[in-house]
Design a protein around this motif. Structure first.
Motif, PDB file in Angstrom:
ATOM      1  N   LEU A  76       0.745  -1.210  -0.047  1.00  0.00           N
ATOM      2  CA  LEU A  76      -0.014   0.097  -0.079  1.00  0.00           C
ATOM      3  C   LEU A  76       0.763   1.380  -0.036  1.00  0.00           C
ATOM      4  N   ARG A  80       0.761   4.249  -2.831  1.00  0.00           N
ATOM      5  CA  ARG A  80       0.435   5.492  -2.488  1.00  0.00           C
ATOM      6  C   ARG A  80       1.242   6.449  -2.779  1.00  0.00           C
ATOM      7  N   ARG A 127       2.950 -14.964   2.694  1.00  0.00           N
ATOM      8  CA  ARG A 127       2.163 -15.812   2.140  1.00  0.00           C
ATOM      9  C   ARG A 127       0.929 -15.320   1.555  1.00  0.00           C
ATOM     10  N   HIS A 128       0.557 -14.440   2.537  1.00  0.00           N
ATOM     11  CA  HIS A 128      -0.932 -13.970   2.211  1.00  0.00           C
ATOM     12  C   HIS A 128      -0.884 -12.869   0.951  1.00  0.00           C
ATOM     13  N   GLN A 131      -1.444 -15.291  -1.969  1.00  0.00           N
ATOM     14  CA  GLN A 131      -2.708 -15.889  -1.989  1.00  0.00           C
ATOM     15  C   GLN A 131      -3.747 -14.651  -2.432  1.00  0.00           C
ATOM     16  N   GLU A 132      -3.587 -13.686  -1.973  1.00  0.00           N
ATOM     17  CA  GLU A 132      -4.520 -12.630  -2.201  1.00  0.00           C
ATOM     18  C   GLU A 132      -4.507 -11.619  -3.428  1.00  0.00           C
TER      19      GLU A 132
ATOM     20  N   ARG B  61      -5.175 -15.165   7.247  1.00  0.00           N
ATOM     21  CA  ARG B  61      -3.739 -15.354   6.858  1.00  0.00           C
ATOM     22  C   ARG B  61      -3.128 -16.644   7.574  1.00  0.00           C
ATOM     23  N   LEU B  62      -3.951 -17.625   8.119  1.00  0.00           N
ATOM     24  CA  LEU B  62      -3.361 -18.726   8.823  1.00  0.00           C
ATOM     25  C   LEU B  62      -3.349 -19.864   7.594  1.00  0.00           C
ATOM     26  N   THR B  63      -2.421 -20.690   7.737  1.00  0.00           N
ATOM     27  CA  THR B  63      -2.134 -21.777   6.673  1.00  0.00           C
ATOM     28  C   THR B  63      -3.151 -22.583   6.870  1.00  0.00           C
ATOM     29  N   PRO B  64      -3.604 -23.477   5.801  1.00  0.00           N
ATOM     30  CA  PRO B  64      -4.736 -24.483   5.976  1.00  0.00           C
ATOM     31  C   PRO B  64      -4.518 -25.362   7.335  1.00  0.00           C
ATOM     32  N   GLU B 112      -1.256  -2.690   9.243  1.00  0.00           N
ATOM     33  CA  GLU B 112      -1.749  -2.141   8.117  1.00  0.00           C
ATOM     34  C   GLU B 112      -2.844  -1.250   8.156  1.00  0.00           C
ATOM     35  N   GLU B 115      -1.683   1.984   8.837  1.00  0.00           N
ATOM     36  CA  GLU B 115      -1.077   2.773   7.694  1.00  0.00           C
ATOM     37  C   GLU B 115      -2.038   3.211   6.622  1.00  0.00           C
ATOM     38  N   ARG B 116      -3.013   2.521   6.187  1.00  0.00           N
ATOM     39  CA  ARG B 116      -4.174   2.925   5.466  1.00  0.00           C
ATOM     40  C   ARG B 116      -4.602   4.177   5.783  1.00  0.00           C
ATOM     41  N   TRP B 119      -2.322   7.075   5.332  1.00  0.00           N
ATOM     42  CA  TRP B 119      -2.403   7.494   3.977  1.00  0.00           C
ATOM     43  C   TRP B 119      -3.421   8.056   3.443  1.00  0.00           C
ATOM     44  N   ASP B 120      -4.758   7.735   4.036  1.00  0.00           N
ATOM     45  CA  ASP B 120      -6.103   8.355   3.455  1.00  0.00           C
ATOM     46  C   ASP B 120      -6.209   9.498   4.065  1.00  0.00           C
ATOM     47  N   VAL B 124      -0.372  16.768   2.242  1.00  0.00           N
ATOM     48  CA  VAL B 124       1.063  16.909   1.313  1.00  0.00           C
ATOM     49  C   VAL B 124       1.026  18.302   1.225  1.00  0.00           C
TER      50      VAL B 124
END
Lengths: 425, 127
Positions: A76, A80, A127-128, A131-132, B61-64, B112, B115-116, B119-120, B124
């Motif tokens: 991201l 951005r 990994r994610h 996948q995504e 995000r876990l593995t299967p 994350e 962070e989003r 940025w939103d 600037v």
């Protein structure tokens, strides 16, 4: 329009083009060209094309992983921040090179070189994200290729012609057998200093050299994956496809560095007209039935070339008719051409090479094909090879090409498309 | 004192000091055993409140294998709850198996999201 806007001070600077190669102390090659345009670009070229992949589809996966999370910024954050600078990031895969390109306004090269180099030196390969984000892109690429018979024909032609190495497809198989760890291993094997070159347009060579030294200091110094020299085999194959036109590829391959004679042959065969709405002056253009199309294909690589004609038509009968005309044209080229035809073919090929180097993408491709072998990077050196093409060299090259085993690929209704012997091959 | 992924936590402060950790660790171990979630076959991260978008993204995000094991532990513990008794002693979670497998993903998702949001809402200024 642009000249009126640019201030007088800027008009005075940066008049000369620079074509120079510098091998850095860190081992990464740098070349820069300055055309005085308002936007700059930086391309990190890596010898990580599909030729070097250890498993089918890995190169495509690595291309699709570009600009995702690195140690320095997340996916991201990359997008951005590049947006705020007004830059465009692209990653493209060729059979020999992976190109990571950033196009931006003059002056922002430090930031964008950081974005490109951080993918090369410190990508996370989580990994994610695979996948995504990455897996759907790989599937999308493969689906787009599978629905385009021209792409299918070219991919299969490479496989038949070169088998390993250059024969590997640019696209992943429909059910890939690799995971994110395999992509990470492949990346660490190809992202080494010997394998990387940085090509800039409208940037200052000294400044970029300094930035490259810092950015790639942490790259691995190991040797990249070994690849054997290409061999040309040839053969015939056909696959079923129910979307798009009926397609056939009729071609030949050579090994060795790309030669001006083979490029001239491709230009000689090409039936495309120089004037819009005209049918073209070549004999082949007159013999193609209505609705069918024939394109000349010339694909040079560092140690092999594939040249031929791609025939497409709505029906298999149309492909047969156009294919027979195409084979006639190939045989005529091998048997001998008049001086006038040769001169116009040389001019056509020279113009194609020169106009490709005019645009940014073509210029990077022209430099990229020569930067790793250490040869002279100037466009003039490419064009001067065409001056040495004479009738005897041309007919020698053409006849040796045509007398080798042809590569014939048919894509569409396999029951009705012609076979190689029906076309006269 | 630090704001953890989903709640306030003193753990980073305690772990930063060796003497404090030496005194607090035995108390923490006793508490974990006394809360008896291990007797029902759970790991601590199975008990994290998952009814919010952050933990739902982290669970994705876990593995299967991890996801399957988590569902199995829940099913096994539900059965024990129906029987009104803990599991047999050999099925209790061992302390060395009680790894925080979900919290790193939750921390990443929280970072994350932050962070989003940054940025939103960035302003600037050009010089």
């Amino acid at each position: 329009m642009f000249a009126a806007r640019v201030s007088a001070a800027r008009n005075v600077q940066r008049v000369a083009r620079s074509f120079a190669t510098a091998v850095e102390s860190s081992g990464v090659k740098v070349a820069a060209v300055d055309n005085n345009g308002p936007t700059s670009s930086l391309t990190v070229l890596v010898k990580a094309g599909s030729r070097y992949e250890s498993q089918a589809g890995l190169a495509n996966a690595l291309k699709n992983y570009a600009f995702k999370s690195t140690a320095k910024r997340t996916a991201l954050g990359t997008v951005r921040e590049s947006d705020l600078y007004g830059g465009v990031l692209t990653s493209t895969l060729g059979r020999e090179h992976l190109a990571l390109t950033a196009e931006f306004l003059r002056g922002d090269e430090a930031f964008f070189l950081d974005v490109l180099s951080s993918f090369v030196t410190s990508a996370k390969f989580t990994r994610h994200e695979f996948q995504e984000y990455v897996a759907p892109l790989i599937e999308g690429d493969a689906a787009a290729a599978a629905s385009n018979p021209a792409i299918l024909a070219i991919e299969l032609a490479h496989l038949i012609a070169f088998r390993q190495g250059l024969g590997a497809s640019l696209y992943a198989p429909s059910h890939p057998h690799f995971g994110y760890k395999d992509v990470q291993d492949y990346a660490s094997s190809v992202f080494t200093k010997d394998n990387i070159a940085v090509i800039g347009t409208n940037v200052d060579q000294a400044k970029v050299t300094e930035l490259v030294n810092k950015a790639f200091a942490s790259a691995s110094s190991a040797t990249g994956p070994a690849t054997s020299a290409s061999t040309y085999f040839g053969g015939e194959n056909r696959i079923e496809s129910s979307s798009g036109l009926q397609t056939a590829f009729i071609g030949f391959g050579t090994t060795g560095a790309p030669s001006a004679e083979v490029a001239t042959l491709a230009a000689y065969l090409s039936p495309s007209p120089s004037i819009k709405w005209s049918k073209g002056t070549s004999a082949l253009a007159a013999a193609i039935p209505e609705g069918a199309s024939v394109q000349s294909v010339y694909l040079p690589y560092s140690d092999a070339s594939l040249v031929g004609l791609l025939v497409q038509a709505p029906t298999a009968a149309g492909v047969k008719q156009a294919g027979q005309a195409a084979v006639q044209a190939l045989k005529k080229a091998a048997s001998g051409v008049s001086q006038e035809e040769l001169t116009s073919a040389v001019a056509k090929a020279k113009f194609a090479a020169a106009s490709a180097a005019d645009a940014r993408a073509g210029l990077v491709a022209t430099i990229g094909s020569k930067i790793f072998s250490g040869s002279d990077l100037s466009v003039a050196s490419t064009l001067s090879t065409f001056d040495a093409v004479n009738a005897s060299a041309f007919s020698k090259a053409a006849s040796s090409l045509v007398s080798s085993k042809p590569t014939y690929v048919a894509v569409g209704e396999v029951g009705s498309l012609p076979y190689a012997d029906e076309l006269g091959l | 004192m630090a704001i953890g992924p989903l709640s306030v936590s003193l753990a980073p402060y305690v772990q930063s000091s060796k003497t404090l950790l030496k005194w607090v660790q035995p108390l923490a171990n006793w508490y974990a055993n006394a809360s008896r979630y291990r007797q029902y076959g759970f790991k601590y991260d199975d008990l994290l409140v998952e009814e919010n978008p952050t933990v739902q993204r982290a669970l994705g995000r876990l593995t299967p294998r991890e996801a399957y094991d988590r569902a199995y532990r829940l099913k096994r513990a539900s059965h024990a709850s129906v029987l009104h008794a803990p599991l047999a002693k050999d099925q209790w979670t061992k302390p060395e198996e009680d790894v925080r497998y979900l919290v790193p993903h939750v921390t990443n998702v929280v970072a994350e999201d932050a962070e989003r949001a940054k940025w939103d809402n960035i302003v600037v200024k050009k010089h």
